[in-house]
Design a protein around this motif. Structure first.
Motif, PDB file in Angstrom:
ATOM      1  N   GLY A 191      41.953  34.145 -79.523  1.00  0.00           N
ATOM      2  CA  GLY A 191      43.178  33.369 -79.939  1.00  0.00           C
ATOM      3  C   GLY A 191      43.298  32.188 -78.739  1.00  0.00           C
ATOM      4  N   GLU A 192      42.073  31.540 -78.161  1.00  0.00           N
ATOM      5  CA  GLU A 192      42.230  30.688 -77.106  1.00  0.00           C
ATOM      6  C   GLU A 192      41.479  29.277 -77.788  1.00  0.00           C
ATOM      7  OE1 GLU A 192      42.258  33.470 -73.430  1.00  0.00           O
ATOM      8  OE2 GLU A 192      40.527  32.217 -73.855  1.00  0.00           O
ATOM      9  N   ALA A 193      42.161  28.235 -77.212  1.00  0.00           N
ATOM     10  CA  ALA A 193      41.318  26.877 -77.774  1.00  0.00           C
ATOM     11  C   ALA A 193      41.768  25.792 -76.616  1.00  0.00           C
ATOM     12  CB  ALA A 193      41.920  26.553 -79.065  1.00  0.00           C
ATOM     13  N   ALA A 194      40.597  24.893 -76.685  1.00  0.00           N
ATOM     14  CA  ALA A 194      40.915  23.635 -75.492  1.00  0.00           C
ATOM     15  C   ALA A 194      39.861  22.578 -76.191  1.00  0.00           C
ATOM     16  CB  ALA A 194      40.982  24.152 -74.172  1.00  0.00           C
ATOM     17  N   ALA A 195      40.052  21.530 -75.621  1.00  0.00           N
ATOM     18  CA  ALA A 195      38.900  20.512 -75.743  1.00  0.00           C
ATOM     19  C   ALA A 195      38.696  19.675 -74.455  1.00  0.00           C
ATOM     20  CB  ALA A 195      39.561  19.518 -76.786  1.00  0.00           C
ATOM     21  N   TYR A 196      37.341  19.434 -74.606  1.00  0.00           N
ATOM     22  CA  TYR A 196      36.883  18.495 -73.523  1.00  0.00           C
ATOM     23  C   TYR A 196      37.071  17.090 -73.814  1.00  0.00           C
ATOM     24  CZ  TYR A 196      33.645  22.533 -71.595  1.00  0.00           C
ATOM     25  OH  TYR A 196      33.331  23.577 -71.038  1.00  0.00           O
ATOM     26  N   LEU A 197      37.602  16.320 -73.031  1.00  0.00           N
ATOM     27  CA  LEU A 197      37.650  14.948 -73.097  1.00  0.00           C
ATOM     28  C   LEU A 197      36.931  14.037 -72.105  1.00  0.00           C
ATOM     29  CD1 LEU A 197      39.305  12.869 -75.126  1.00  0.00           C
ATOM     30  CD2 LEU A 197      40.925  12.902 -73.381  1.00  0.00           C
ATOM     31  N   VAL A 198      36.082  13.249 -72.788  1.00  0.00           N
ATOM     32  CA  VAL A 198      35.308  12.510 -71.784  1.00  0.00           C
ATOM     33  C   VAL A 198      35.070  10.881 -72.454  1.00  0.00           C
ATOM     34  CG1 VAL A 198      32.931  12.308 -70.821  1.00  0.00           C
ATOM     35  CG2 VAL A 198      33.746  14.548 -71.709  1.00  0.00           C
ATOM     36  N   PRO A 199      35.481  10.027 -71.457  1.00  0.00           N
ATOM     37  CA  PRO A 199      35.278   8.558 -71.769  1.00  0.00           C
ATOM     38  C   PRO A 199      33.715   8.271 -72.031  1.00  0.00           C
ATOM     39  CG  PRO A 199      36.659   8.868 -69.968  1.00  0.00           C
ATOM     40  CD  PRO A 199      36.162  10.143 -70.181  1.00  0.00           C
ATOM     41  N   ASN A 200      33.444   7.236 -72.884  1.00  0.00           N
ATOM     42  CA  ASN A 200      32.207   7.002 -73.130  1.00  0.00           C
ATOM     43  C   ASN A 200      31.492   5.991 -72.390  1.00  0.00           C
ATOM     44  OD1 ASN A 200      29.793   6.943 -74.649  1.00  0.00           O
ATOM     45  ND2 ASN A 200      30.321   5.579 -76.143  1.00  0.00           N
ATOM     46  N   ARG A 201      31.345   6.149 -71.100  1.00  0.00           N
ATOM     47  CA  ARG A 201      30.740   5.365 -70.110  1.00  0.00           C
ATOM     48  C   ARG A 201      30.057   6.004 -68.946  1.00  0.00           C
ATOM     49  NH1 ARG A 201      36.735   5.170 -68.888  1.00  0.00           N
ATOM     50  NH2 ARG A 201      36.887   6.149 -66.543  1.00  0.00           N
ATOM     51  N   SER A 202      29.359   5.374 -68.233  1.00  0.00           N
ATOM     52  CA  SER A 202      28.418   5.982 -67.338  1.00  0.00           C
ATOM     53  C   SER A 202      29.093   6.835 -66.061  1.00  0.00           C
ATOM     54  CB  SER A 202      27.532   4.940 -66.643  1.00  0.00           C
ATOM     55  OG  SER A 202      28.213   4.106 -66.019  1.00  0.00           O
ATOM     56  N   ASP A 203      30.185   6.238 -65.733  1.00  0.00           N
ATOM     57  CA  ASP A 203      30.872   6.814 -64.656  1.00  0.00           C
ATOM     58  C   ASP A 203      31.950   7.728 -65.001  1.00  0.00           C
ATOM     59  OD1 ASP A 203      32.628   5.026 -65.678  1.00  0.00           O
ATOM     60  OD2 ASP A 203      33.378   4.331 -63.686  1.00  0.00           O
ATOM     61  N   PRO A 210      44.963  20.387 -74.295  1.00  0.00           N
ATOM     62  CA  PRO A 210      45.177  21.346 -75.376  1.00  0.00           C
ATOM     63  C   PRO A 210      45.126  20.600 -76.561  1.00  0.00           C
ATOM     64  CG  PRO A 210      47.472  20.383 -74.048  1.00  0.00           C
ATOM     65  CD  PRO A 210      46.193  19.936 -73.511  1.00  0.00           C
ATOM     66  N   LEU A 211      45.174  21.420 -78.049  1.00  0.00           N
ATOM     67  CA  LEU A 211      44.722  20.754 -78.984  1.00  0.00           C
ATOM     68  C   LEU A 211      46.036  19.715 -79.548  1.00  0.00           C
ATOM     69  CD1 LEU A 211      43.763  23.901 -81.012  1.00  0.00           C
ATOM     70  CD2 LEU A 211      42.445  22.397 -79.910  1.00  0.00           C
ATOM     71  N   GLY A 212      47.222  19.967 -79.150  1.00  0.00           N
ATOM     72  CA  GLY A 212      48.184  18.954 -79.477  1.00  0.00           C
ATOM     73  C   GLY A 212      48.054  17.564 -78.647  1.00  0.00           C
ATOM     74  N   GLU A 213      47.636  17.592 -77.808  1.00  0.00           N
ATOM     75  CA  GLU A 213      47.268  16.263 -77.046  1.00  0.00           C
ATOM     76  C   GLU A 213      46.067  15.659 -77.767  1.00  0.00           C
ATOM     77  OE1 GLU A 213      46.141  14.271 -72.644  1.00  0.00           O
ATOM     78  OE2 GLU A 213      47.070  16.432 -72.853  1.00  0.00           O
ATOM     79  N   THR A 216      47.079  13.892 -80.787  1.00  0.00           N
ATOM     80  CA  THR A 216      47.874  12.557 -80.494  1.00  0.00           C
ATOM     81  C   THR A 216      46.754  11.519 -80.362  1.00  0.00           C
ATOM     82  OG1 THR A 216      49.869  13.801 -79.421  1.00  0.00           O
ATOM     83  CG2 THR A 216      49.471  11.456 -78.897  1.00  0.00           C
ATOM     84  N   LEU A 217      45.738  11.939 -79.314  1.00  0.00           N
ATOM     85  CA  LEU A 217      44.804  11.011 -79.029  1.00  0.00           C
ATOM     86  C   LEU A 217      43.711  10.541 -79.825  1.00  0.00           C
ATOM     87  CD1 LEU A 217      43.879  12.402 -75.326  1.00  0.00           C
ATOM     88  CD2 LEU A 217      45.323  10.469 -75.831  1.00  0.00           C
ATOM     89  N   SER A 218      43.336  11.709 -80.879  1.00  0.00           N
ATOM     90  CA  SER A 218      42.479  11.293 -81.773  1.00  0.00           C
ATOM     91  C   SER A 218      42.795  10.995 -83.202  1.00  0.00           C
ATOM     92  CB  SER A 218      41.408  12.509 -81.699  1.00  0.00           C
ATOM     93  OG  SER A 218      42.164  13.405 -82.428  1.00  0.00           O
ATOM     94  N   GLY A 219      44.040  11.485 -83.449  1.00  0.00           N
ATOM     95  CA  GLY A 219      44.412  11.368 -85.070  1.00  0.00           C
ATOM     96  C   GLY A 219      43.725  12.199 -85.934  1.00  0.00           C
ATOM     97  N   ILE A 220      43.288  13.485 -85.046  1.00  0.00           N
ATOM     98  CA  ILE A 220      42.786  14.433 -86.047  1.00  0.00           C
ATOM     99  C   ILE A 220      43.113  15.797 -85.276  1.00  0.00           C
ATOM    100  CG2 ILE A 220      40.586  15.539 -86.728  1.00  0.00           C
ATOM    101  CD1 ILE A 220      39.193  13.033 -85.441  1.00  0.00           C
TER     102      ILE A 220
END
Length: 283
Positions: A191-203, A210-213, A216-220
């Protein structure tokens, strides 16, 4: 398989690829324009005819599927998705001299069979991705998630795009370039969940959210109705070939296998190919 909007909402076309058979919910209505749901052997995609990229790709990784994927030879076969309208899909020449990699959302390395891997090279599963990111940090995230699936037995994974800001880049004036990418992971046993978030750039650096954030950020809402505790995501790292325990021989990276590792891998590929041809001749 091409599915209707009603089937997409219910998740009935390929329910095994979604947690509890529930497809992600698009909270931001702008993302719903000109979308088409596509089912494949080992992943499902919601494709946008506006961005000409996937909105998300969904997978169900298991210990067995990852083990099967390990022995599938990679054969790059990028192709246009002929189930999509010509005007709404990416073309192979869109990426020519674009400066971007054709980045998988459902990774080829997750595919448990040759046919599934071939399907993963559809441009409906691809976004313009920074080359350094695709071949470095993002590849490490993909491998870390596979190893987590092996350790835990099974995971549901949703990988997707974020387009933030008022000015979005495009390749060939047709395919939009996501500003960030995410990979959400759900362990149904714990019953655990989370997400990796990464900007699409070289650096780029990554962060765990968390899923709630993420919603908010993705609209999904990637796992709708899910109540889960925050997962401690593994640190993305590169691995050398043959490193099954999770460590890495000192002084070598994933892109620098030893001669012995290279020779062993080559012999294994040849042996598998010979075996396949022998079995074909019999049956």
């Amino acid at each position: 398989m091409l599915v209707s909007a009603e089937e997409s909402r219910a998740g009935v076309a390929c329910p095994s690829l979604f947690a509890r058979g529930q497809v992600p919910v698009i909270v931001n209505r702008k993302l719903s324009a000109e979308t088409t749901s596509l089912c494949y052997e080992a992943f499902a995609v919601l494709h946008s005819g506006v961005s000409r990229t996937p909105v998300y790709a969904s997978e169900h990784l298991t210990r067995a599927s990852v083990a099967a994927a390990r022995i599938v030879d990679r054969t790059d076969s990028f192709h246009e998705e002929d189930r999509l309208p010509v005007a709404s899909r990416a073309r192979l020449d869109d990426y020519v001299r674009s400066g971007f990699d054709r980045g998988h959302m459902a990774p080829a390395g997750d595919m448990p069979s040759e046919s599934a891997q071939a399907e993963s090279f559809t441009l409906a599963n691809v976004v313009p991705q920074d080359r350094a990111l695709n071949r470095g940090l993002w590849a490490a995230i993909e491998e870390s998630v596979r190893r987590l699936a092996v350790a835990r037995g099974q995971l549901f994974v949703v990988t997707g795009t974020i387009y933030a800001g008022t000015s979005i880049d495009s390749v060939d004036g047709r395919v939009l370039v996501p500003t960030s990418l995410f990979k959400a992971v759900y362990d149904p046993a714990r019953g655990e969940a989370a997400a990796y978030l990464v900007p699409n750039r070289s650096d780029a650096d990554w962060r765990s959210i968390p899923l709630g954030e993420l919603t908010t950020l993705s609209g999904i809402d990637v796992f709708p109705g899910l109540v889960a505790s925050m997962m401690d995501l593994p640190e993305p790292r590169t691995y050398s070939r043959g490193d099954t325990a999770g460590g890495r021989p000192k002084g070598r990276t994933r892109d620098e296998p030893s001669f012995e590792e290279w020779a062993l891998a080559t012999l294994e590929r040849i042996a598998r190919r010979v075996l396949r041809e022998f079995l074909k001749s019999i049956f």
